[in-house]
Motif scaffolding. Structure first.
Motif, PDB file in Angstrom:
ATOM      1  N   LEU A 104      35.666  48.987  36.066  1.00  0.00           N
ATOM      2  CA  LEU A 104      36.308  49.243  34.441  1.00  0.00           C
ATOM      3  C   LEU A 104      36.594  47.920  33.930  1.00  0.00           C
ATOM      4  O   LEU A 104      37.268  47.119  34.898  1.00  0.00           O
ATOM      5  N   SER A 105      36.338  47.653  32.735  1.00  0.00           N
ATOM      6  CA  SER A 105      36.849  46.615  32.020  1.00  0.00           C
ATOM      7  C   SER A 105      37.749  46.823  31.080  1.00  0.00           C
ATOM      8  O   SER A 105      37.515  48.052  30.316  1.00  0.00           O
ATOM      9  N   LEU A 106      38.928  46.343  30.814  1.00  0.00           N
ATOM     10  CA  LEU A 106      39.764  46.414  29.970  1.00  0.00           C
ATOM     11  C   LEU A 106      39.954  45.491  28.973  1.00  0.00           C
ATOM     12  O   LEU A 106      40.414  43.881  29.509  1.00  0.00           O
ATOM     13  N   ARG A 146      39.867  43.485  34.675  1.00  0.00           N
ATOM     14  CA  ARG A 146      38.712  44.349  35.443  1.00  0.00           C
ATOM     15  C   ARG A 146      39.256  44.744  36.745  1.00  0.00           C
ATOM     16  O   ARG A 146      40.075  44.376  37.523  1.00  0.00           O
ATOM     17  N   GLY A 147      38.969  46.133  36.926  1.00  0.00           N
ATOM     18  CA  GLY A 147      39.374  46.664  38.035  1.00  0.00           C
ATOM     19  C   GLY A 147      38.456  48.018  38.325  1.00  0.00           C
ATOM     20  O   GLY A 147      37.461  47.783  37.956  1.00  0.00           O
ATOM     21  N   TYR A 191      41.908  44.193  39.645  1.00  0.00           N
ATOM     22  CA  TYR A 191      41.789  43.051  40.507  1.00  0.00           C
ATOM     23  C   TYR A 191      41.229  41.536  39.959  1.00  0.00           C
ATOM     24  O   TYR A 191      41.235  40.572  40.728  1.00  0.00           O
ATOM     25  N   THR A 192      40.822  41.689  38.652  1.00  0.00           N
ATOM     26  CA  THR A 192      40.308  40.477  38.141  1.00  0.00           C
ATOM     27  C   THR A 192      40.830  40.072  36.691  1.00  0.00           C
ATOM     28  O   THR A 192      40.867  41.090  35.800  1.00  0.00           O
ATOM     29  N   ILE A 244      47.016  29.637  36.183  1.00  0.00           N
ATOM     30  CA  ILE A 244      46.572  30.497  37.358  1.00  0.00           C
ATOM     31  C   ILE A 244      45.634  30.009  38.158  1.00  0.00           C
ATOM     32  O   ILE A 244      44.371  29.708  37.583  1.00  0.00           O
ATOM     33  N   THR A 245      45.817  29.528  39.339  1.00  0.00           N
ATOM     34  CA  THR A 245      44.567  28.685  40.145  1.00  0.00           C
ATOM     35  C   THR A 245      44.247  29.395  41.204  1.00  0.00           C
ATOM     36  O   THR A 245      43.154  29.078  42.119  1.00  0.00           O
ATOM     37  N   GLY A 246      44.780  30.708  41.626  1.00  0.00           N
ATOM     38  CA  GLY A 246      44.165  31.573  42.703  1.00  0.00           C
ATOM     39  C   GLY A 246      44.248  32.818  42.528  1.00  0.00           C
ATOM     40  O   GLY A 246      44.843  33.654  41.620  1.00  0.00           O
ATOM     41  N   GLN A 247      43.201  33.615  43.260  1.00  0.00           N
ATOM     42  CA  GLN A 247      43.012  35.165  42.908  1.00  0.00           C
ATOM     43  C   GLN A 247      44.275  35.795  43.310  1.00  0.00           C
ATOM     44  O   GLN A 247      44.746  36.949  42.653  1.00  0.00           O
TER      45      GLN A 247
END
Ligand SMILES: CC(C)(C)c1nc(N2CCN(c3ncccn3)CC2)c2cc(C(N)=O)c(N)nc2n1
Length: 329
Positions: free
Chosen positions: A124-126, A171-172, A225-226, A234-237
């Motif tokens: 899903l994209s928001l 997105r998640g 999660y994205t 923000i440099t990391g997941q």
């Protein structure tokens, strides 16, 4: 071109048509897709290829001859600015080790990974403008999805507004918890309706409802999660997921940043054990290079990031009763 004989092709075409008709009927008649578009599309394309190779097998009643043969959903289409990529799958720790070696070779040093449970739902994209949810869309084929904004407004853990007037896309995974899934199927069975084969199909069928009031009655959840093109601080997941959590998105707190594959393997063993006790379905672990600039440096192949891999658990004993009921209908 397949190397099937005409006889074999005839059998294959017959079973593909039978399957596709069942799926299409369920989709049109009950507006409850019992299968992921990707699965339907794959079978549809296989049938098209066979009919092209064996024209003598084409018949007017084949689903490929129907005008609306493909699953046409009545949702308006959404073009994903940044394509929603697929994921490479591996099924063994050896392959994960090879993945890690490939990455180390490509970047010239060891890297940290963010390990995440692979939620068994649908993407899903928001999209938010000035802190307000303006659009929700499904993955579709990765480039074009469906607009499900009206439905997303009824998913309780999706923030309709953000604490800051941000214009962002996240997105998640949209999923249905195991308990909600069992409850929904019991209700549907009692009403003589077709039951869903698994929570993923139930989530897909509930999110992709033309009537959003139906979605409202279904207990859907998300794990985000994205953050697409996050701010440079923000440099990391792992950091991105923490930041999205602070913005009010529902994130999965089991995700963990690891410096070594040994720790990753321990995480995999831990969740292979815990899988059945989770309140939601997972079908593996997703491993991502944590450093976002390294992700960009590694880039993507046509459809799959080079910096991420999904380790899939062996299929668990599915409750085949439901599946049998489904397929015998
Ligand atoms: C951002 C990337 C591309 C690395 C990415 N892609 C994902 N997916 C892509 C393939 N997907 C897909 N879906 C349908 C057809 C083909 N591919 C389904 C989502 C991820 C799915 C999960 C999850 N399930 O929990 C996750 N924690 N992280 C993901 N991260």
């Amino acid at each position: 071109m397949t190397n099937l004989s005409l006889e074999e092709a005839k059998t294959k075409v017959k079973s593909l048509r039978n399957q596709l008709n069942k799926w299409a009927d369920a989709y049109y008649a009950k507006d409850a897709p019992v299968v992921e578009d990707a699965t339907y599309d794959k079978s549809y394309q296989e049938l098209e290829k066979l009919e092209a190779q064996f024209p003598e097998l084409v018949s007017s009643d084949s689903i490929t001859q129907r005008v609306g043969g493909e699953i046409k959903s009545n949702f308006s289409k959404v073009e994903h600015e940044v394509p929603m990529l697929s994921m490479g799958d591996v099924f063994s720790k050896t392959e994960l080790k090879e993945f890690d070696e490939r990455i180390q070779k490509a970047v010239g040093h060891r890297v940290a990974y963010n390990a995440e449970l692979k939620i068994d739902g649908l993407s899903l994209s928001l999209e938010y403008e000035d802190g307000r949810l303006v659009r929700a869309s499904t993955r579709g084929n990765g480039s074009v999805g469906e607009d499900v904004t009206a439905n997303a407004r009824f998913i309780k853990d999706i923030p309709q507004t953000l604490p800051e007037p941000l214009t962002i896309e996240v997105r998640g995974e949209c999923y249905m918890g195991k308990e909600s899934f069992a409850k929904l199927n019991t209700e549907r069975d009692a009403e003589g309706k077709q039951v869903f084969a698994n929570p993923r199909n139930a989530a897909a069928g509930s999110l992709r409802q033309l009537d959003a009031k139906v979605t409202k009655k279904r207990d859907l959840s998300t794990f985000i999660y994205t953050w697409v093109n996050p701010p440079e601080q923000i440099t990391g997941q792992h950091q991105a997921i923490k930041a999205m959590d602070k913005l009010g998105f529902h994130t999965n707190q089991t995700g963990h940043r690891f410096e070594s594959m040994d720790e990753v393997f321990k995480f995999i063993d831990e969740y292979t054990e815990k899988r059945d006790s989770l309140s939601y379905g997972i079908d593996g672990i997703v491993l991502k290079v944590d450093d976002l600039s390294l992700q960009n440096k590694l880039g993507n192949t046509v459809k799959v990031p080079r910096w991420e891999i999904a380790y899939k658990f062996p299929p668990e004993e599915q409750e085949t009763i439901v599946r049998d009921i489904l397929w015998t209908v």
